[in-house]
Scaffold this motif. Structure first.
Motif, short mmCIF file in Angstrom:
data_model
loop_
_atom_site.label_atom_id
_atom_site.label_comp_id
_atom_site.label_asym_id
_atom_site.label_seq_id
_atom_site.Cartn_x
_atom_site.Cartn_y
_atom_site.Cartn_z
N SER A 67 -2.60 -8.06 -4.10
CA SER A 67 -2.98 -8.23 -2.61
C SER A 67 -3.90 -9.32 -2.66
O SER A 67 -4.36 -9.92 -3.62
CB SER A 67 -3.70 -6.84 -2.09
N SER A 84 -8.28 -6.35 0.01
CA SER A 84 -8.68 -5.46 -1.07
C SER A 84 -10.28 -5.09 -0.91
O SER A 84 -10.50 -3.76 -1.04
CB SER A 84 -8.23 -5.45 -2.33
N ASP A 105 0.89 -1.30 -0.21
CA ASP A 105 0.11 0.16 0.02
C ASP A 105 0.88 1.31 -0.07
O ASP A 105 0.26 2.19 -0.49
CB ASP A 105 -1.15 0.09 1.18
N ASP A 149 -3.80 -5.95 -7.96
CA ASP A 149 -2.65 -5.36 -7.70
C ASP A 149 -1.58 -6.22 -6.92
O ASP A 149 -0.65 -5.57 -6.36
CB ASP A 149 -3.16 -4.10 -6.82
#
Length: 286
Positions: free
Chosen positions: A267, A272, A236, A265
């Motif tokens: 994750s 998320s 992040d 991304d």
């Protein structure tokens, strides 16, 4: 404020090294924290005694109220009094929240520049702790409050780095502070937790946090949750440090098919998709 150049980085290292060599300078737990923890450890302690003790710290009382009403616990009826809070949380959870609150209050800020560094670090640490607590609740192998405190304590050494600069005339830039944390956070964290006499499980977490491939048992354990939360916090933040693929982590291999989907991304989809809930808990901890 003292003017320094890049070549003066050794000055900062020397200041932190002096702190490590004189551990009496490391912050101690507040006396009220020690009183509350001693009382919590007594089988015969009464609810009115605990309420009286905790009420002496309004900020702690407020944190306990917010924590007991947070999405992490999902209480059917929100507690209205401190006595309700103690019943909802139980003594073990109260002890952990007391420790969490104490960590934030330990580090004296000597200038606006110190405060900016501290608040940036605290924001990152509380986000990581919130991810850790959220994952603990979803995966069901570790108590959520245990995971929250373990994640926070895993980087308490980063806060201790700032306590080395007591004079206020020497404040590291964010980049230098980050470098000092990389070099000294783990060592300072171990010193602090041993000084405070916390559970050995938390000391072990400080030693092994960030050890991505370490696998000691088949089931999800506390270290796995801390490493998953560390991974997502670094992701992040857009950290310049290279991160391994999530799927290569030993902790990821323990996730079952209900929880191991990976988002675009990189994750966990589980994280998320619940980012708002995680941020809500982080706001409580701040």
């Amino acid at each position: 404020m003292m003017e320094t150049t890049q070549s003066d980085y050794s000055i900062y290292r020397q200041v932190v090294t002096q702190l490590m060599n004189d551990q009496e300078q490391l912050p101690s737990l507040p006396m009220l924290t020690l009183e509350i923890r001693r009382a919590l450890a007594k089988p015969e302690v009464s609810m009115p005694q605990l309420v009286s003790l905790i009420s002496r710290d309004p900020a702690l009382s407020a944190l306990l109220m917010k924590y007991a009403s947070s999405a992490l616990l999902r209480s059917r009826v929100a507690p209205k009094t401190l006595q309700d809070v103690l019943r909802v949380l139980g003594l073990q959870q109260v002890d952990r929240v007391v420790m969490l609150h104490s960590v934030k209050s330990l580090f004296v800020l000597h200038s606006p520049s110190h405060k900016l560094l501290f608040m940036d670090a605290w924001q990152r640490l509380t986000l990581k702790a919130s991810i850790c607590g959220f994952l603990a609740r979803k995966l069901g192998q570790v108590q959520a409050d245990h995971a929250v405190l373990a994640s926070l304590l895993s980087e308490v050494g980063s806060l201790a780095v700032l306590s080395a600069f007591k004079g206020g005339d020497l404040v590291p830039t964010p980049a230098r502070y980050h470098g000092l944390c990389q070099a000294y956070s783990k060592s300072l964290g171990l010193m602090l937790l041993k000084k405070w006499g916390v559970d050995e499980a938390y000391v072990d977490i400080v030693r092994e946090a960030g050890n991505w491939p370490l696998q000691r048992q088949r089931q999800i354990e506390l270290l796995d949750l801390v490493n998953l939360s560390l991974f997502h916090t670094l992701l992040d933040s857009g950290s310049e440090a290279p991160l391994p693929a999530l799927t290569s982590l030993a902790a990821y291999a323990k996730l079952n098919g209900l929880h191991n989907d990976v988002a675009a991304d990189g994750s966990l989809a589980l994280v998320s998709q619940h980012w708002d809930e995680i941020q809500e808990l982080a706001a409580v901890l701040r």
